[in-house]
Design an enzyme around this catalytic site. Structure first.
Site, mmCIF file in Angstrom:
data_model
loop_
_atom_site.group_PDB
_atom_site.id
_atom_site.type_symbol
_atom_site.label_atom_id
_atom_site.label_comp_id
_atom_site.label_asym_id
_atom_site.label_seq_id
_atom_site.Cartn_x
_atom_site.Cartn_y
_atom_site.Cartn_z
ATOM 1 N N CYS A 54 -3.712 -1.105 -2.161
ATOM 2 C CA CYS A 54 -3.962 0.314 -2.424
ATOM 3 C C CYS A 54 -4.907 0.481 -3.617
ATOM 4 O O CYS A 54 -4.604 0.019 -4.722
ATOM 5 C CB CYS A 54 -2.630 0.987 -2.714
ATOM 6 S SG CYS A 54 -2.730 2.743 -3.003
ATOM 7 N N ASP B 108 0.859 -1.180 0.000
ATOM 8 C CA ASP B 108 0.000 0.000 0.000
ATOM 9 C C ASP B 108 0.894 1.228 0.000
ATOM 10 O O ASP B 108 2.095 1.145 0.275
ATOM 11 C CB ASP B 108 -0.899 -0.006 1.252
ATOM 12 C CG ASP B 108 -1.805 1.205 1.294
ATOM 13 O OD1 ASP B 108 -2.426 1.517 0.258
ATOM 14 O OD2 ASP B 108 -1.889 1.876 2.337
ATOM 15 N N SER B 109 0.272 2.378 -0.250
ATOM 16 C CA SER B 109 1.014 3.630 -0.174
ATOM 17 C C SER B 109 1.418 3.946 1.267
ATOM 18 O O SER B 109 2.239 4.827 1.475
ATOM 19 C CB SER B 109 0.145 4.760 -0.725
ATOM 20 O OG SER B 109 -1.092 4.779 -0.036
ATOM 21 N N CYS C 161 -11.137 3.327 -0.909
ATOM 22 C CA CYS C 161 -9.816 3.763 -0.446
ATOM 23 C C CYS C 161 -9.527 2.982 0.829
ATOM 24 O O CYS C 161 -10.436 2.748 1.638
ATOM 25 C CB CYS C 161 -9.855 5.270 -0.165
ATOM 26 S SG CYS C 161 -8.380 5.896 0.653
ATOM 27 N N GLU D 182 -5.773 9.304 9.432
ATOM 28 C CA GLU D 182 -4.410 9.139 9.966
ATOM 29 C C GLU D 182 -4.206 9.960 11.238
ATOM 30 O O GLU D 182 -3.371 9.632 12.074
ATOM 31 C CB GLU D 182 -3.385 9.499 8.892
ATOM 32 C CG GLU D 182 -3.493 8.530 7.729
ATOM 33 C CD GLU D 182 -2.184 8.207 7.046
ATOM 34 O OE1 GLU D 182 -1.187 8.898 7.297
ATOM 35 O OE2 GLU D 182 -2.181 7.250 6.244
ATOM 36 N N HIS E 260 -8.343 3.598 3.607
ATOM 37 C CA HIS E 260 -8.627 4.176 4.928
ATOM 38 C C HIS E 260 -10.109 4.206 5.269
ATOM 39 O O HIS E 260 -10.465 4.317 6.440
ATOM 40 C CB HIS E 260 -8.110 5.617 4.988
ATOM 41 C CG HIS E 260 -6.627 5.734 4.965
ATOM 42 N ND1 HIS E 260 -5.853 5.252 3.931
ATOM 43 C CD2 HIS E 260 -5.767 6.281 5.865
ATOM 44 C CE1 HIS E 260 -4.572 5.513 4.191
ATOM 45 N NE2 HIS E 260 -4.502 6.122 5.347
HETATM 46 N N1 DGL Z 1 -3.937 3.786 -0.086
HETATM 47 C C1 DGL Z 1 -4.584 4.838 -0.852
HETATM 48 C C2 DGL Z 1 -5.797 4.257 -1.569
HETATM 49 O O1 DGL Z 1 -6.343 3.232 -1.201
HETATM 50 C C3 DGL Z 1 -4.996 6.000 0.023
HETATM 51 C C4 DGL Z 1 -3.861 6.833 0.532
HETATM 52 C C5 DGL Z 1 -3.099 7.546 -0.575
HETATM 53 O O2 DGL Z 1 -3.596 8.516 -1.166
HETATM 54 O O3 DGL Z 1 -2.001 7.112 -0.850
HETATM 55 O O4 DGL Z 1 -6.236 4.825 -2.527
#
Ligand code: DGL
Length: 279
Positions: A79, A16-17, A191, A159, A193
Site C-alpha cells: 500500500c 494492503d488496505s 497507488c 474497484e 490500483h
Molecule cells: N492501497 C492504497 C494505496 O496504494 C489505495 C486505496 C486506499 O486508499 O486505501 O495508496
C-alpha cells in the site's frame, strides 16, 4: 492450480488496505516464483487514502502483528498510503523482520527515467500530503521538480471495474491536465490500483511520458533483500504442487476472491476472515 494449504517454508507477508495490493503481489509472484506469500487486505477499513496518519499507523501496526503470527520472514508493504504514512511504525512493529515499501523503489525508477527533471506523481490524498514520493526523489536528485496530484476518485472507479469507460477517461483527464501543463516526462502510478489503469493512462497521455509502476521495482528489490539476508527460498515448486499463497481479509472474502481471480494468474477459491482489530 488450486488453492494451497500450508507450506512449511516461511512466507513473504504482503499487505494492503484492500484489493489493490494484489498488483504488487502479482509482481512478487512473477519475479519470485519460489516464495510463499501471505496476503492481508484490510477490506473492512479501506480506503486508507482519506484517513489520518495516526489511523493508518494504528491499522498498519495491527496488520504487522497479525502477519507475525503467520510464519513470515519479510514484509512487503504493498500500500502506497501505508508506506507513505506509517513506514517507521511498520518497521518498529516488525522488529527483526525486514520490511520493504513501494515508495523508495518507485522514486528510484522515476529518478532514473526522467530526462527533463519533471516528475508527476498521482496517488491518494494521504500519500500526496505526506510528500513521501517528493522526499524520496529529492534524497537522490534534489534538482528534480515533483508535481503531485491527489486522485481520490480513481480507486472507486477501478474497484467498480470501470477501467475502460468514458467516465474514467474524463476523471483521469481532469486530474492529469495539471501535470501535463507542467510538462512532466515521467509519471509515477503511486497507488496500488493505478497500474490497472495503465493502458487507459497511456492512451490519454501519449507515448512520450514514461509511466512508472512501483510494483515492478519493489519485487526486484525484494529479491535483492532476500538474497542479502540469506533468506531466499531455493526449493522450486513441483508442477503438481498447489500454489503457495494464502489470502486473508478483514471483510467480504467473496468479493476479494473475485477481484483476485480477475488479476492473478492463479485460482483463488477463497480468502479467510481475520478480526484485525483484535491484534
Ligand atoms: N492501497 C492504497 C494505496 O496504494 C489505495 C486505496 C486506499 O486508499 O486505501 O495508496
Amino acid at each position: 492450480m488450486t488453492e494451497s494449504g500450508e507450506r512449511s517454508a516461511p512466507s513473504i507477508g504482503v499487505f494492503d488496505s484492500g484489493l489493490g495490493g494484489l498488483t504488487v503481489a502479482r509482481e512478487i509472484m512473477r519475479n519470485l516464483p519460489m516464495e510463499n506469500i501471505v496476503y492481508f487486505g484490510d477490506t473492512a477499513r479501506v480506503p486508507y487514502g482519506s484517513k489520518s496518519r495516526q489511523t493508518v499507523e494504528r491499522y498498519s501496526r495491527q496488520i504487522v502483528r497479525f502477519l507475525k503470527t503467520q510464519n513470515i520472514k519479510a514484509i512487503a508493504v504493498a500500500c502506497n498510503t501505508a508506506t507513505a504514512a506509517a513506514f517507521d511504525a511498520i518497521k518498529e512493529e516488525a522488529g527483526d523482520i525486514p520490511v520493504i515499501g513501494v515508495i523508495d523503489p518507485g522514486a528510484r525508477v522515476a529518478c532514473r527515467e526522467t530526462k527533463n527533471g519533471r516528475i508527476g506523481v498521482i496517488a491518494t490524498r494521504a500519500t500526496i500530503s505526506s510528500n513521501a514520493y517528493a522526499d524520496a526523489i529529492h534524497a537522490t536528485r534534489p534538482e528534480v521538480s515533483v508535481i503531485g496530484k491527489a486522485c481520490p476518485l480513481l480507486v472507486p472507479l477501478v474497484e467498480e471495474g470501470w477501467i475502460h469507460d468514458p467516465i474514467t477517461d474524463e476523471v483521469l483527464l481532469r486530474y492529469l491536465d495539471e501535470l501535463l501543463e507542467n510538462d512532466i516526462d515521467t509519471l509515477i502510478l503511486g497507488c496500488t490500483h493505478y497500474p490497472l489503469l495503465r493502458s487507459t493512462i497511456r492512451r490519454l497521455v501519449g507515448e512520450q511520458i514514461r509511466l512508472v509502476n512501483p510494483a515492478y521495482e519493489t519485487a526486484q528489490d525484494l529479491a535483492v533483500l532476500l538474497q542479502e539476508k540469506g533468506i531466499a527460498n531455493t526449493v522450486p515448486r513441483q508442477p503438481d504442487e498447489p500454489h503457495p499463497y494464502r489470502f486473508f481479509v478483514s471483510d467480504e472474502p467473496e468479493r476479494f476472491a473475485e477481484f483476485a481471480n480477475s488479476i492473478l494468474p492463479i485460482d483463488v477459491s477463497s480468502a479467510r476472515i481475520v478480526q484485525i482489530d483484535e491484534y
